[in-house]
Each structure stands twice: as C-alpha cells, then as structure tokens.
Design an enzyme around this catalytic site. Structure first.
Site, PDB file in Angstrom:
ATOM      1  CB  ALA A  22      36.260  15.431  66.622  1.00 48.81           C
ATOM      2  CB  SER A  46      29.386  22.748  56.382  1.00 48.40           C
ATOM      3  OG  SER A  46      28.085  22.789  55.892  1.00 48.40           O
ATOM      4  CD  GLU A  56      23.166  15.546  75.903  1.00 43.44           C
ATOM      5  OE1 GLU A  56      22.502  14.777  76.606  1.00 43.44           O
ATOM      6  OE2 GLU A  56      22.712  16.564  75.377  1.00 43.44           O
ATOM      7  CB  ALA A  57      27.844  10.812  79.458  1.00 45.46           C
ATOM      8  CE  LYS A  85      29.593   8.954  83.188  1.00 42.82           C
ATOM      9  NZ  LYS A  85      29.931   8.646  81.788  1.00 42.82           N
ATOM     10  CG  LEU A 341      31.552  10.698  65.574  1.00 37.80           C
ATOM     11  CD1 LEU A 341      30.212  11.386  65.293  1.00 37.80           C
ATOM     12  CD2 LEU A 341      31.328   9.435  66.395  1.00 37.80           C
ATOM     13  CB  THR A 352      34.726   5.354  75.087  1.00 31.12           C
ATOM     14  OG1 THR A 352      33.729   4.731  74.274  1.00 31.12           O
ATOM     15  CG2 THR A 352      34.872   4.582  76.370  1.00 31.12           C
TER      16      THR A 352
END
Ligand code: FAD
Length: 519
Positions: A22, A46, A56-57, A85, A341, A352
């Site tokens: 991110a 850090s 990974e997808a 993919k 996250l 997603t």
C-alpha cells in the site's frame, strides 16, 4: 488563493506511514500523478516491523496502474517473478469435485442489443442444449488450454474478449516500486514510529515521532501501517465495521513450494473443510495458503491440510496470519487517510486488496488537498462515499461464494449457507434468479461477467430472462450459440503456452530454462 497564483513556494507535506504494497503504491502513484513542485512526499517504514508480504494475485486493473506510472510490463514481470493470471479456478465450492473458472473476460456477446446471459437462459429454458456459460468464454478456454498471448485490439475477434492480471512476488513488487518512487523524489525514512502528536484544537495529526527521537511533521498523513492502523484506527479512533458474521475466516497459513509444470495461467481456490486453499504459480515458486476459520479449525489441522495440498516440494515453514473481515467506518478522518490493510480487509478469495489500494490512490489523486487551503471536510466525505461503495460491493461478491455452496454436513459450510445475508446481496440474488439480471457497476468491482461466473458455477440458476431476448428466433439463437463455441475453439489455434510466453517476453534472470507446453 490558488496555489498557481503566487504560492509556488508553499508545498503540502504528505507523510505516508508504512512501506508495504500500500505505502509504495501510494508513494509511486502520487509522485507520478500530482503536479511536480506542489507536494513533498515522505514515506516512513520500519524494517524491524516488516510487511505482510503476501498478496500475490491481482486483478486486471493493476495493468492500468502500471501503465499510468509508465512501468514497462516485461521489466516489471522480470523483477517480480510474475506470471499471467486469466482468472481463478474454483474447485469444490458447490459439490466437492465441481470446478469452474471466474475468468477475466466476457461470456458471449450481446445479440439484438440483449446481454448474452439472457439468450443462454432462454435457450436452456426452451430445452435447447446450451451447455454451461463457461463454454462461451474465450478466457475460460485459454485457462483450460494453459495458453497466453496478449489480447488483440480488433474488437471483432474472439481474441479481444479477455483481459489479464498477474501473479507476482508481493515483496519484490514493493521493492520494485520503492526504487521507482525514490528515483522520482519520494523521501524514504527508516524507523519505528512510537508517538503521534495531534493538534489540540483541530484534532489533526501534526507529527510522527520515531523511536530514535526525531520527528516528521506533516500536513496530510496517509496511514499505510497495515493491520495496526496506527493513525486512522489508533490516533483518530475511527470505529471498525465488523463483517466476520458474513465472512468468518480469520486466519491464513501461507507457505511457498517448488514450481511445477505446467505453469497454469490462473489462480486456484479449493474449498476445504473449514475454509479454502490458494495456489498461485510464480516463475520461481508456487505460493500456497489455507484461509480458514479458527472457530472450526485448529492451527495443527490447518497446517496438515495446507501441506497435504501442495503439489511441489515445500520451501519453508508455514507462516500464520491473523485477520478479521471488515472495514473502518471512514477511511479519511481529519487530515489522515487509511489505505490498504489499515482501512480494512476482505479475505483474499478474489484478490481484491491490491485493487482497493489502487482505487483509493486514484480517488485520492482526484480529491487531493492543496497547500495552504486546509483540509476541506467535503473532500473526505466524498472519498468516504466512494470507499464504502468499493468495500460493500466486494463484500457482497465474496459472501455469494460462501452462501451458494452445497457442502452439506461441514459446520462452516452449513453455517454460511444458512446465514442471514446483506439486503444488497439478497436483491442481486433475486434479480438473477427471476430474470437473469446481473449487476453491471460503472464504479468498482465486480463486472457482470464475474457475477455470472459465480452464480452459475455455484448452482444459482435463472428461472427467467429479459423478454427482449424473445425477439431472436429460436433456430437462429441455436445456430449462433453453436457458431460462438466454434469461434472460441478456433481462436485457440496457435496460441502459445503460458510458459513459452513468459520465456519469450519476461523471464526472471534466475529462472531461464523453465518452459512448458501448450495443453
Ligand atoms: C493471507 C493474505 C493473503 C493475501 N492475498 C492477497 C492477494 O492475493 N491479492 C491481493 O490483492 N491482496 C492480498 N492480500 C492483501 C495484501 O497482502 C495487502 O493488501 C497488501 O500487502 C498491502 O498491505 P499493507 O501495505 O496495507 O500492509 P503491510 O504489508 O502490513 O505494511 C505495513 C507497513 O507499515 C509499517 N509500519 C507498521 N507500523 C509501523 C511503525 N510503528 N513505524 C513504522 N512503520 C510501521 C511496516 O513496517 C510496513 O512497512 C492478502 C492478505 C493476507 C493477510
């Protein structure tokens, strides 16, 4: 006063907290998209804390992100060990041995101005052997054949009817973007943040203090601190909307294994007793994981399930990750914005999270505050409106996979099959069952074809269709369906094997020599 009317010296100090996928996507995206000279971008991360490092997808949108940054595809694929993919193969989600593919491509084509699934539903209801929707997707055929080449631009060709994403090493991708962003002026600070200072009056964050004692002052803070959510969840205390009653998986064990042939151009998601396992082929290894619910499965059992599912030699110790499904009530609060996250998490079933980072970045770039103007709360309100739409739509799609299962007698699956659903999902299910209508959003995920793949793949079948489809005479419809299947078969002719495509275009230096054959 506008910044282009005499404030050229004033720059908005943007501080990004966190250097996972991110943080570095945001840093590289903003450094590319924002006008040079108006913003100072600093990222603090850090090494000691590290990153989640899975992820990974991806979805086809990531190509737009890379393209907007001007990143060369072959260079990026080499640097991250990436493969192609074309979709996700779901195994055992309805009955134990069922298989279907959620492809990145269209099912059929509209005829007489009516979407394909209405014609297909009509044919079935009229007793014509129309087969499965899967038979009308070139992307599905390509997955099954193990092939890949770039889609063509001629819209009349069946070989233009798909798009593609990548599997890649998430750690290498963050590293790649770090190099890219730092080369374009993003300042990187190494260290652990131990304190956050807020203005007594506005409540805005003004400074982050590092363990070494120094501070980083800023005007606008982007919280990419991962599950810790140090700024938006922590300092700003924005509440969490918990969705674990709809998405009860809350653990993942992840482990790499050795590469095996053939190199499949799709992710596999296999339903298991208390969750599902992923299989993601990279150039240099295969990524594997078991996403499960701790309510119905212990860690030892999960480990046995994961290791038992590997199709190549195990390359390390399984790593446990804990999470909860949900999102922050607001991603942007005051002068802090959560991305990644720190803003929420929906399990990785449809890959997603990286898309949601990208969506946040582009939404932010359009709403970015200017130096000297303060932070207009209307910008935050608009961002948060879009944020809710993105998350809520993804949530409904994920919940559908769980709800529409026939795995009788397994507690997790019995639970999710009978749980109360969000009203928005009930509405979509009813529209499809009654009239074959599927959502077709202008904003965010997922497209109509994605919904169709999961509806049919998991046994949700239409009992009606749009009346407009009746305008096509039935014999004509039957002939068109058969011709379309023929075009898909013909389109596979001379398509390279996925491994050959990689070998020719973007082989990572330490993996030369691995090639596969077309199926
Ligand atoms: C099991 C699992 C599987 C996944 N699979 C996929 C997938 O296939 N596809 C997909 O799109 N997404 C996937 N994701 C999500 C994806 O991993 C994340 O969205 C992505 O990695 C972004 O993470 P992040 O950057 O938000 O957080 P992190 O990677 O956790 O990075 C947080 C950063 O903040 C820094 N930090 C934290 N606290 C401090 C502090 N006090 N001081 C300084 N720095 C600090 C850390 O050092 C780190 O740099 C998956 C996630 C999980 C859990």
């Amino acid at each position: 006063m506008r910044s282009d009317e005499g404030q050229t010296a004033q720059r908005l100090r943007v501080v990004i907290l966190g250097g996972g996928t991110a943080g570095w996507m945001v840093a590289s995206g903003l450094s590319r998209l924002l006008p040079a000279g108006e913003y100072d971008l600093t990222l603090v991360e850090s090494e000691e804390i590290g990153t989640v490092g899975v992820g990974e997808a991806t979805l086809p949108h990531i190509k737009q992100f890379n393209d907007r940054l001007g990143i060369d595809e072959a260079e990026f694929m080499r640097a991250t060990g990436a493969t192609i993919k074309l979709g996700i193969e779901f195994v055992g989600w309805n009955q134990p041995d069922d298989r279907y593919i959620h492809p990145f491509g269209a099912f059929g084509e509209p005829w007489a101005g009516v979407d394909f699934q209405h014609h297909w539903a009509r044919a079935r209801l009229a007793g014509i052997d129309a087969g499965s929707l899967q038979d009308y997707s070139f992307a599905v055929a390509l997955c099954r054949a193990g092939g890949f080449d770039h889609p063509v631009t001629d819209a009349g060709s069946i070989r233009s009817s798909y798009s593609y994403a990548y599997h890649f090493d998430a750690g290498l991708y963050a590293e790649f973007l770090r190099g890219w962003a730092v080369a374009r002026g993003v300042k990187r600070v190494e260290g652990r943040i131990i304190d956050v200072t807020r203005d007594g009056e506005s409540g805005h964050v003004t400074r982050l203090t590092l363990a070494a004692g120094n501070g980083i002052d800023g005007d606008f803070f982007i919280d990419c601190s991962g599950f810790r959510s140090l700024l938006v969840g922590g300092a700003m205390q924005v509440p969490w909307c918990d969705w674990s009653h709809w998405l009860p998986c809350d653990r993942a064990l992840a482990v790499p294994s050795g590469r095996v042939e053939p190199l499949t151009p799709y992710t596999r998601a296999t339903a298991r007793k208390a969750g599902w396992t992923w299989r993601i082929p990279l150039q240099h290894r295969t990524g594997n994981g078991y996403v499960f619910s701790s309510r119905w499965c212990g860690e030892d059992e999960a480990r046995d399930t994961l290791l038992g599912a590997l199709d190549g030699p195990v390359l390390g110790e399984p790593r446990l990750l804990r999470f909860a499904a949900g999102r922050r009530a607001r991603a942007w609060e005051g002068n802090c914005l959560a991305v990644g996250l720190s803003s929420g998490f929906l399990e990785p079933l449809e890959s997603t999270s990286i898309f949601l980072i990208q969506a946040a970045l582009f939404d932010l770039a359009g709403l970015m505050p200017r130096a000297g103007g303060g932070i207009d709360p209307r910008l935050a309100a608009e961002f948060n409106r879009l944020f809710e739409i993105h998350y809520d739509r993804v949530r409904d799609f994920l919940v559908l996979h769980y709800r529409a299962n026939s795995r009788q007698g397994q507690p997790l699956w019995d639970h999710v099959r009978t749980m109360a659903l969000p009203d928005s999902l009930l509405h979509k299910l009813a529209l499809f069952r009654e009239g074959a209508a599927a959502p077709d959003y202008k904003l965010g995920l997922f497209s109509r074809d994605s919904w169709l793949s999961v509806f049919e793949g998991q046994g949700v079948m239409p009992e009606g269709y749009a009346r407009l489809a009746d305008r096509l005479p039935l014999p004509d419809l039957q002939a068109r369906l058969s011709a379309l299947r023929g075009r898909i078969r013909d389109g596979l002719t001379a398509m390279p094997a996925h491994a050959d495509f990689i070998a020719r275009h973007c082989m990572a230096p330490d993996h030369a020599g691995s090639r596969g054959n077309a199926a």
